[in-house]
Design a protein around this motif. Structure first.
Motif, PDB file in Angstrom:
ATOM      1  N   ASN A  34       0.828  -1.211   0.000  1.00 30.97           N
ATOM      2  CA  ASN A  34       0.000   0.000   0.000  1.00 30.97           C
ATOM      3  C   ASN A  34       0.857   1.253   0.000  1.00 30.97           C
ATOM      4  O   ASN A  34       0.546   2.235  -0.686  1.00 30.97           O
ATOM      5  CB  ASN A  34      -0.918  -0.002   1.220  1.00 30.97           C
ATOM      6  CG  ASN A  34      -2.080  -0.963   1.063  1.00 30.97           C
ATOM      7  OD1 ASN A  34      -2.421  -1.354  -0.048  1.00 30.97           O
ATOM      8  ND2 ASN A  34      -2.686  -1.363   2.172  1.00 30.97           N
ATOM      9  N   PHE A  38       0.324   3.706  -2.967  1.00 31.45           N
ATOM     10  CA  PHE A  38      -0.469   4.893  -2.665  1.00 31.45           C
ATOM     11  C   PHE A  38       0.369   6.146  -2.422  1.00 31.45           C
ATOM     12  O   PHE A  38      -0.140   7.258  -2.582  1.00 31.45           O
ATOM     13  CB  PHE A  38      -1.359   4.639  -1.451  1.00 31.45           C
ATOM     14  CG  PHE A  38      -2.420   3.610  -1.679  1.00 31.45           C
ATOM     15  CD1 PHE A  38      -2.991   3.458  -2.936  1.00 31.45           C
ATOM     16  CD2 PHE A  38      -2.859   2.791  -0.650  1.00 31.45           C
ATOM     17  CE1 PHE A  38      -3.976   2.508  -3.165  1.00 31.45           C
ATOM     18  CE2 PHE A  38      -3.851   1.845  -0.868  1.00 31.45           C
ATOM     19  CZ  PHE A  38      -4.401   1.695  -2.120  1.00 31.45           C
ATOM     20  N   ILE A 332      -8.771   5.158  -3.834  1.00 30.72           N
ATOM     21  CA  ILE A 332      -7.973   4.629  -2.723  1.00 30.72           C
ATOM     22  C   ILE A 332      -8.871   3.947  -1.701  1.00 30.72           C
ATOM     23  O   ILE A 332      -8.573   2.846  -1.214  1.00 30.72           O
ATOM     24  CB  ILE A 332      -7.154   5.756  -2.080  1.00 30.72           C
ATOM     25  CG1 ILE A 332      -6.075   6.241  -3.048  1.00 30.72           C
ATOM     26  CG2 ILE A 332      -6.519   5.289  -0.778  1.00 30.72           C
ATOM     27  CD1 ILE A 332      -5.310   7.452  -2.555  1.00 30.72           C
TER      28      ILE A 332
END
Length: 349
Positions: A34, A38, A332
């Motif tokens: 992640n 992200f 997201i």
């Protein structure tokens, strides 16, 4: 003997105190994945689209139209009664997020969207530390401490603007800092007005919320967050508060921020070219320093030289950035929800 004794003792201990079950490998690697996926997305949303693109849009001036000189086939000028064609200016680069992205990527690939990120982080850290230090003084209120820090580091902020709006150069960041006296003379007022605009967008909506009785926080249990969801009149009050905040940003913050960036851009050395068209003379309002001029634009000149079409482009860019941000955060959240469901399925097996 010793080896077998130790082995027996360890076996007995493992039987009496079995090791805890290790979590699946996905629980270890998922946060790392992640972060890798992200973090660039957050940087694009919070830095590139919120800082770099609006700075380029604030600096860009439309290319002026010009009258093409009518010529005969042999190159001689035509008579005066021949219609003259007026060349139309091209579409501004920052009118399109894609065009702005292509411009930046032409410099150094996709990493150019993050140009100046390290120095922006450094400026933010220095500003926060200075603000906290000054806030400890009994005679300096917190907002005033923030203003002092912003003005103190305006040379670094100006240099960051120059880094963003120009092509790569061999000079280091600190070699590009303009003369300090000129920077402070040029930027103290725009910086002050940006500070006023930012605080106004916070203070007045908060004041309105208190005045109309919009209080979603339980005063007896403030740590519990929202005491109840907005309903009925509370939803209308919340809309009024959000509307006031948006209006203040549109009417005060965006113009002040635009003027500040243009004033900072006016301090750019003459030997450096900008990525987007930029009228350094500000439509003749700014004279070079060698011609008895100040050598920089005033706050009034910076605002006065933004055309109506440019204001529409600047505001439209903000709308596009907001829409992209909403879509990005929604994506997201959707990805995290899918990951959560997958984890539940794995744990249920």
């Amino acid at each position: 003997m010793f080896t077998s004794a130790v082995g027996s003792a360890l076996a007995k201990r493992l039987v009496e105190n079995p090791p805890e079950e290790r979590p699946p490998a996905i629980f270890v690697f998922l946060p790392i994945v992640n972060l890798v996926i992200f973090l660039p997305v957050f940087l694009i949303l919070l830095y590139s689209l919120e800082q770099v693109y609006p700075t380029l849009a604030a600096v860009e001036d439309p290319l002026p139209a010009y009258e093409a000189l009518p010529l005969n086939d042999d190159g001689t000028p035509k008579s005066d009664n021949t219609p003259v064609l007026t060349a139309e200016p091209g579409r501004p680069i920052t009118a399109s997020l894609r065009a702005t992205n292509r411009l930046l990527r032409s410099l150094n690939g996709w990493l150019s969207n993050f140009r100046g990120l390290g120095y922006a982080t450094l400026i933010a850290i220095l500003t926060i530390i200075t603000t906290l230090f000054l806030s400890l003084l009994p005679f300096v209120p917190g907002p005033v401490a923030d203003l002092i820090a912003l003005i103190a580091f305006s040379p670094l902020s100006t240099t960051w603007t120059h880094l963003v709006i120009t092509r790569p150069t061999s000079k280091s960041f600190f070699q590009r800092i303009p003369p300090l006296k000129k920077v402070y003379l040029a930027t103290w007022l725009p910086t002050l007005l940006v500070w006023v605009a930012v605080n106004a967008t916070i203070f007045f909506p908060f004041l309105l919320a208190r005045t109309i009785g919009l209080d979603l926080i339980d005063p007896e249990n403030p740590d519990q967050g929202l005491s109840q969801l907005p309903r009925g009149s509370d939803a209308g009050k919340a809309t009024a508060v959000l509307g006031l905040s948006l209006a203040l940003q549109v009417l005060f913050y965006i113009p002040a921020h635009t003027a500040l960036r243009r004033v900072q851009a006016s301090l750019l050395p003459p030997d450096e070219d900008t990525l987007v068209p930029f009228d350094r003379s500000f439509a003749g309002l700014v004279e070079p320093e060698v011609v008895s001029g100040k050598g920089f634009a005033t706050f009034g000149a910076a605002l006065k030289t933004v055309t109506r079409a440019s204001w529409a482009r600047i505001y439209m860019l903000r709308v596009k950035v907001f829409a992209v941000a909403i879509a990005g955060y929604a994506a997201i959240v959707a990805a995290v929800v899918v990951e959560f469901l997958i984890v539940l399925m794995i744990r249920g097996q």
